[in-house]
Design an enzyme around this catalytic site. Structure first.
Site, mmCIF file in Angstrom:
data_model
loop_
_atom_site.group_PDB
_atom_site.id
_atom_site.type_symbol
_atom_site.label_atom_id
_atom_site.label_comp_id
_atom_site.label_asym_id
_atom_site.label_seq_id
_atom_site.Cartn_x
_atom_site.Cartn_y
_atom_site.Cartn_z
ATOM 1 N N GLU A 173 72.143 40.893 67.034
ATOM 2 C CA GLU A 173 71.134 39.835 66.848
ATOM 3 C C GLU A 173 70.706 39.212 68.175
ATOM 4 O O GLU A 173 70.120 38.132 68.225
ATOM 5 C CB GLU A 173 71.656 38.776 65.876
ATOM 6 C CG GLU A 173 71.967 39.331 64.485
ATOM 7 C CD GLU A 173 70.783 39.337 63.504
ATOM 8 O OE1 GLU A 173 69.957 38.419 63.548
ATOM 9 O OE2 GLU A 173 70.715 40.276 62.685
ATOM 10 N N HIS A 246 74.044 32.610 63.103
ATOM 11 C CA HIS A 246 74.127 33.039 64.504
ATOM 12 C C HIS A 246 75.017 32.023 65.207
ATOM 13 O O HIS A 246 75.023 30.837 64.850
ATOM 14 C CB HIS A 246 72.755 32.995 65.194
ATOM 15 C CG HIS A 246 71.781 34.017 64.705
ATOM 16 N ND1 HIS A 246 70.469 33.722 64.422
ATOM 17 C CD2 HIS A 246 71.929 35.334 64.470
ATOM 18 C CE1 HIS A 246 69.847 34.816 64.017
ATOM 19 N NE2 HIS A 246 70.711 35.809 64.040
ATOM 20 N N CYS A 367 66.230 28.652 69.011
ATOM 21 C CA CYS A 367 65.877 29.944 68.397
ATOM 22 C C CYS A 367 64.534 30.437 68.892
ATOM 23 O O CYS A 367 64.283 31.636 68.933
ATOM 24 C CB CYS A 367 65.744 29.824 66.883
ATOM 25 S SG CYS A 367 67.223 29.359 66.032
HETATM 26 O O1 SUG Z 1 66.955 35.336 61.257
HETATM 27 N N1 SUG Z 1 64.893 32.979 59.681
HETATM 28 C C1 SUG Z 1 65.521 33.471 60.890
HETATM 29 C C2 SUG Z 1 65.932 32.329 61.764
HETATM 30 C C3 SUG Z 1 66.398 32.784 63.093
HETATM 31 C C4 SUG Z 1 66.979 31.691 63.905
HETATM 32 N N2 SUG Z 1 67.432 32.202 65.150
HETATM 33 C C5 SUG Z 1 68.504 31.769 65.817
HETATM 34 N N3 SUG Z 1 69.411 31.029 65.272
HETATM 35 N N4 SUG Z 1 68.632 32.182 67.038
HETATM 36 C C6 SUG Z 1 66.716 34.364 60.538
HETATM 37 O O2 SUG Z 1 67.415 34.063 59.568
HETATM 38 C C7 SUG Z 1 63.690 33.222 57.597
HETATM 39 C C8 SUG Z 1 62.411 33.888 57.169
HETATM 40 C C9 SUG Z 1 62.025 33.546 55.772
HETATM 41 O O3 SUG Z 1 62.897 33.287 54.934
HETATM 42 O O4 SUG Z 1 60.800 33.566 55.501
HETATM 43 C C10 SUG Z 1 64.244 33.806 58.875
HETATM 44 O O5 SUG Z 1 64.075 34.985 59.129
#
Ligand code: SUG
Length: 446
Positions: A173, A246, A367
């Site tokens: 990730e 994460h 993020c």
């Molecule tokens: O991968 N949300 C992302 C959020 C990523 C956050 N990144 C870090 N913490 N670095 C994920 O879960 C949700 C999309 C949706 O449900 O429409 C989403 O992909």
């Protein structure tokens, strides 16, 4: 040997199909806000304002372009044929769930775009980037080929590796599970890789652990890192089960400081002693642990205290935490932040920013950005269209206002017009950012 280098934040520009798809198991915000009406225009402008704030504070700021959505190549690979409109309509009719995955604007969360090792840490002295395969979530697993292209365009002088094998053993990730600590940016640093599981072990019950140790080790190897200066640490099950999908949801680090929640790691004492050993002769690490008694893990995750950017502002000798407004609105995290800055620890300031549209999908200020430490010579070689400037800010603001919808409800995603509008917007963006006329799959007829 140490050269002059600074950290740049490359933020993902939020794409025109930003919506709340409820696609990420284990990400509580994504699950809780599924189906809400989204505001793509407000989302993109919030992201752009954050970039402006950082730029005006004197930090290096970069931009990564959004990806093409719907992702027609994935739909065509799944057997849908004909014109773009045929594919769009048939996919909605026969595979609506797949279609929703192909419409997510998730590449905005640039902390998951890649793992980055700056040139002073690599044996060959070049900047190293490995796009994350994001293989745990379908909607994110389709990002990496385009991410690779975007990174090659932005950093033509760097070693941009291929994503790891798209298999559960190598689930990766990116920078969201990686922290670099150092005495000064241009000197040899210590790279901390945080993983949630052994790729060969049986899957843990509960929410998915998205990063494997094998993925982290493979990246450290291909980035040419010194094993003595590289540390691996296991996330705690308690953190993952509380919604820390994460590590950057419960931990952030900068310079010599690691700021994390008491429950972030499976073995905190080992993590600390391993970092101390790796930093020996380079610097003395500083551990700022937030006790459970002061901030519960639930509050930490709801308010996203740790999904803040920890930055060294020019002229300040203490670090600044760029936190989401939600951290200010939560009593426990606000009290903690007030106490933090009143003390004499390494974090001296907290600044709150509004990224609510992204927050509702589990994406805080941290993020939205990929950290890339660059020497002055490297920064000068970054593609100009990927470097934030007041002129580019104005152009992008106009571009967003012209092309993005104010509101996007789940039903609106079924209208082929959203595809046409998005492609038109992205085509214009390739000219604004100097990305080339074959940057997106639709421009290549794919
Ligand atoms: O991968 N949300 C992302 C959020 C990523 C956050 N990144 C870090 N913490 N670095 C994920 O879960 C949700 C999309 C949706 O449900 O429409 C989403 O992909």
């Amino acid at each position: 040997m140490s050269t002059i280098a600074q950290e740049a934040n490359f933020d993902g520009l939020i794409g025109p199909t930003h919506n709340y798809g409820g696609l990420s198991d284990g990400n509580l915000a994504s699950a809780n806000n599924a189906g809400l009406v989204a505001s793509p225009r407000a989302a993109a402008l919030q992201g752009l304002e954050k970039m402006k704030t950082m730029h005006e504070a004197g930090l290096r700021q970069g931009i990564l372009p959004p990806q093409q959505r719907p992702h027609l190549p994935t739909l065509r690979r799944a057997g849908f044929t004909g014109t773009d409109q045929d594919v769009f309509e048939a996919a909605w009719q026969h595979a609506p769930r797949l279609m929703k995955n192909c419409l997510s604007a998730s590449s905005m969360w640039a902390a998951n775009a890649a793992t980055v090792s700056p040139s002073p840490d690599s044996v060959n002295g070049r900047l190293q980037l490995t796009p994350a395969n994001l293989s745990t979530m379908l909607h994110r697993s389709i990002e990496h080929p385009q991410t690779q292209r975007a990174l090659e365009t932005a950093f033509p002088f760097a070693d941009v590796h291929q994503a790891l094998s798209e298999q559960s053993v190598f689930a990766d990730e990116g920078a969201a599970n990686h922290v670099r600590l150092c005495e000064s940016r241009g000197a040899q640093g210590v790279e901390l890789f945080v993983y949630g599981r052994d790729g060969y072990a049986a899957h843990r019950p509960g929410y998915p652990a998205r990063q494997t140790r094998q993925a982290s080790e493979a990246i450290a190897r291909s980035h040419g890192l010194d094993p003595v200066r590289t540390v691996y640490a296991l996330q705690s099950d308690a953190a993952i089960d509380a919604g820390a999908f994460h590590n950057d949801v419960v931990c952030v680090g900068a310079m010599q400081t690691l700021f994390y929640h008491e429950l972030a790691f499976a073995d905190t004492a080992k993590m600390q002693s391993d970092i101390r050993a790796a930093a020996k002769g380079l610097f003395e690490p500083i551990f700022t642990e937030v006790p459970l008694a002061e901030v519960s893990i639930a509050d930490a995750i709801k308010a996203y205290l740790f999904n803040s950017m920890l930055v060294q502002m020019p002229g300040e000798n203490r670090l600044t935490l760029i936190a989401p407004l939600e951290t200010e609105e939560n009593i426990a995290t606000k009290n903690y932040c007030d106490k933090l800055v009143a003390g004499n620890g390494p974090i001296g300031h907290v600044h709150y920013v509004d990224v609510r549209q992204s927050m509702r999908n589990g994406g805080g200020p941290a993020c939205l950005r990929l950290r890339v430490t660059l020497t002055d010579a490297e920064w000068a070689q970054v593609n100009e269209g990927n470097r934030f400037s007041p002129g580019l800010y104005e152009t992008l603001k106009e571009w967003i206002t012209k092309h993005y919808r104010e509101e996007l409800a789940p039903e609106d995603l079924k209208d082929p017009a959203i595809m046409m509008e998005s492609f038109e917007a992205l085509d214009a963006l390739t000219r604004i950012m100097g990305l080339g006329s074959d940057f997106y799959p639709f421009q290549r007829g794919d």
